[in-house]
Design a protein around this motif. Sequence first.
Motif, PDB file in Angstrom:
ATOM      1  N   ARG A  17       0.837  -1.207   0.000  1.00 44.25           N
ATOM      2  CA  ARG A  17       0.000   0.000   0.000  1.00 44.25           C
ATOM      3  C   ARG A  17       0.869   1.253   0.000  1.00 44.25           C
ATOM      4  N   HIS A  18       1.904   1.247   0.854  1.00 46.28           N
ATOM      5  CA  HIS A  18       2.823   2.388   0.893  1.00 46.28           C
ATOM      6  C   HIS A  18       3.494   2.586  -0.464  1.00 46.28           C
ATOM      7  N   THR A  19       3.797   1.486  -1.121  1.00 54.01           N
ATOM      8  CA  THR A  19       4.475   1.545  -2.420  1.00 54.01           C
ATOM      9  C   THR A  19       3.599   2.215  -3.463  1.00 54.01           C
ATOM     10  N   PHE A  20       2.341   1.806  -3.539  1.00 56.64           N
ATOM     11  CA  PHE A  20       1.428   2.402  -4.521  1.00 56.64           C
ATOM     12  C   PHE A  20       1.274   3.903  -4.280  1.00 56.64           C
ATOM     13  N   ILE A  21       1.040   4.285  -3.026  1.00 57.15           N
ATOM     14  CA  ILE A  21       0.816   5.702  -2.708  1.00 57.15           C
ATOM     15  C   ILE A  21       2.045   6.533  -3.068  1.00 57.15           C
ATOM     16  N   THR A  22       3.218   6.034  -2.704  1.00 58.23           N
ATOM     17  CA  THR A  22       4.455   6.760  -2.985  1.00 58.23           C
ATOM     18  C   THR A  22       4.690   6.905  -4.482  1.00 58.23           C
ATOM     19  N   MET A  23       4.463   5.809  -5.235  1.00 57.15           N
ATOM     20  CA  MET A  23       4.670   5.866  -6.688  1.00 57.15           C
ATOM     21  C   MET A  23       3.688   6.825  -7.346  1.00 57.15           C
ATOM     22  N   ALA A  24       2.456   6.863  -6.835  1.00 58.78           N
ATOM     23  CA  ALA A  24       1.458   7.775  -7.393  1.00 58.78           C
ATOM     24  C   ALA A  24       1.872   9.219  -7.159  1.00 58.78           C
ATOM     25  N   LEU A  25       2.366   9.532  -5.979  1.00 58.99           N
ATOM     26  CA  LEU A  25       2.814  10.886  -5.674  1.00 58.99           C
ATOM     27  C   LEU A  25       4.038  11.257  -6.513  1.00 58.99           C
TER      28      LEU A  25
END
Length: 395
Positions: free
Chosen positions: A351-359
């Motif tokens: 979940r952290h990975t997706f959010i960070t990549m989106a930002l």
Amino acid sequence: MINATQKNKASKGTVGIESFREKLRLRLPRVIDAHSRYISTGLQDTPENRKRVQVKAWEIEEDIATGHLDLSLEKYKIQNHLTVVQAIKPKLGLSLAQLWELYVEYKAKSVSTSTLKNTYKAVGSHIQKLPSQSLENALEIRDYLVSKLKAETARKYLINIAACCDWAVEYGHISTNPFLGMAKKIKVIPKQVEDIKPFTKQERDAIIAAFETDTHYSYYTSYVKFLFLTGCRTSEAIGLQWGYISPDCKKITFAEAYVRGTRKETKTGKPRVFPCNSQLQEFLKSIKPEKCDPEQLVFPSPEGKEIDDHNFLNRAWKGYKNRHGNQVDGVVTRLVKQGLVSEYRPQYNTRHTFITMALEASVSVVQVSKWVGNTPEVIMKHYAGTIRQIQVPEF
């Protein structure tokens, strides 16, 4: 009916109105030989409710004066809001474990199965291990919990034990609560902002590829890939049914979560729509059954049920010790040893990975928050420091 002697005495008394635990109740004169001296109304102590209860008090006084008092007191209920307070015989000498058992039995009627298991039964198991079960040794019990548990956990258990004793006092099992106020005196260090450690794109792809080729856990490849591609919560992926994915696989509605045997609302209590990019659309179409039942799980366990997230984490993802005491590496632990993943991180970091990549891809904080079900404030607080590609724009 009451006898003549009772009638004469009752005429000298009145029906009182009292406030007990912020609720109104009626008090009958002592001369009345009813099975209870009190009638609980269940009404809050307000001026309006006092007027309402006063009318009922006058009715009872009239029946007393005329010799028509209903000794069962059933006649004096107000639209099913009035209940007769039955005399409760205190159960003397009950141990804390026995009180807790009664308390859990009472709470089981109003709490979820997961809360019953993860909170009440967990506290109960610790109560069984206490050096003393006597309420007279409350301080000893507190000191034991503080010495054996983290301050935050000890405080949580004492809050629950105190709530149990509050309930026991109310129901007449004990006279006082010896744990009152103890939890507040335990100093708990405030939680630091969570250390967000996302996987890199290369690490993400390596994990997905490793699951695809793993002898024992390739079955979970689709589940892992979905977590990385959507950033949804684990419970949301486990509980996802095909009925919540549009027929063309262009959008997913996260409206439910599956937590410890219970299907419930999402963490925020609000459904959210997740728009699928072409990569996610093709992936969903590739795993969608030809005959698709709307209630069919998208990611069932090998047994066809909801995935056990703890079992998945501690076996497929991380690894475990077998019955001989030997370490059996999970997929991610093995990749760390191979140097393909820099350090071990739990599955929730998908979940952290997706959010960070989106930002990092310049998606706005507001938009990301809508996709993953967090507030923009939470996104900024936890993820602002993890973005690796921040450039000062030209004005």
